[in-house]
Design an enzyme around this catalytic site. Structure first.
Site, short mmCIF file in Angstrom:
data_model
loop_
_atom_site.label_atom_id
_atom_site.label_comp_id
_atom_site.label_asym_id
_atom_site.label_seq_id
_atom_site.Cartn_x
_atom_site.Cartn_y
_atom_site.Cartn_z
N HIS A 23 -20.19 82.18 -54.16
CA HIS A 23 -20.37 82.86 -55.37
C HIS A 23 -19.96 84.60 -54.96
CE1 HIS A 23 -22.32 83.60 -59.14
NE2 HIS A 23 -22.62 84.85 -58.95
N GLU A 24 -20.47 85.02 -54.21
CA GLU A 24 -20.19 86.55 -53.83
C GLU A 24 -19.11 87.01 -53.47
OE1 GLU A 24 -22.46 88.52 -55.38
OE2 GLU A 24 -23.79 87.31 -55.83
N HIS A 27 -16.64 86.95 -56.23
CA HIS A 27 -16.72 88.38 -56.97
C HIS A 27 -15.94 89.19 -56.19
CE1 HIS A 27 -19.44 87.05 -59.93
NE2 HIS A 27 -20.57 87.08 -58.96
#
Length: 210
Positions: A23-24, A27
């Site tokens: 997820h990170e 980003h």
């Protein structure tokens, strides 16, 4: 939503670490593609979970199946279009989790079809990884600051929304923390319609595999 057993909570940890890392990193990677190298310099474009872990968010994920990681810091001034760029960067995290969930779902389908995974704990671990990726995605799609859903709206919303967002971001954080601490079942109820859509979509994807 019932509180999981100690064994289930322990078996959630590998899936949790993978989900927050994907997820990170997503980003950071999308920010990097738009010209912002800050996430890369801070070591956030990595599948190593250590730079991404937020203790409170990780505990929430283990206990309730939804939570968050340490936010990736970006520099939107480096984007060609800062408002759209911020929205795309926010969208990347949930999309990465949904794609990961699809991979785990496909793995589970063939594991069950051909009895590939005979160890029940390993099977539960894969099942939990699948669920955590889905619920991390849908939780972050909520339009409550500082979750991704509130920033995805940057793509479509007028500039006044961004001013409103930063003015009341702290209020959103307080509401979010209050829901997690005092009303996790209510939060789960709110998430169910989004979860239904995503699970239906994943089932459709699975139907395409023989």
């Amino acid at each position: 939503m019932t509180v999981p057993s100690i064994i289930t909570m322990l078996l959630r940890i590998p899936g949790l670490l993978f989900a927050i890392s994907v997820h990170e990193s997503a980003h950071g990677f999308v920010a990097y593609l738009q010209g912002d190298d800050l996430p890369k310099r801070q070591g956030r474009i990595t599948l190593n979970p250590l730079p991404h872990i937020d203790l409170f968010g990780a505990i929430a994920l283990i206990l309730f199946g939804f939570g968050w990681a340490k936010p990736v810091v970006t520099d939107p001034t480096k984007y060609k279009n800062p408002k759209t760029g911020m929205g795309l960067t926010a969208l990347a995290g949930p999309v990465a989790n949904i794609l990961s969930a699809i991979l785990f779902a496909v793995a589970l389908k063939y594991a069950n079809k051909y009895n590939i995974i005979t160890n029940k704990y390993l099977l539960i671990m894969v099942q939990q990884a699948y669920l955590i990726n889905v619920y991390l995605a849908i939780f972050n799609l909520l339009p409550i600051p500082p979750l991704d859903g509130s920033k995805i709206l940057f793509i479509f919303a007028p500039n006044k929304y961004i001013e409103f967002y930063y003015r009341y971001e702290v209020v959103g954080q307080m509401i979010l923390i209050a829901c997690i601490l005092f009303a996790p079942y209510l939060l789960s109820y709110v998430l169910q319609p989004i979860a239904h859509v995503i699970f239906t979509f994943i089932e459709f994807i699975l139907s395409l595999f023989p």
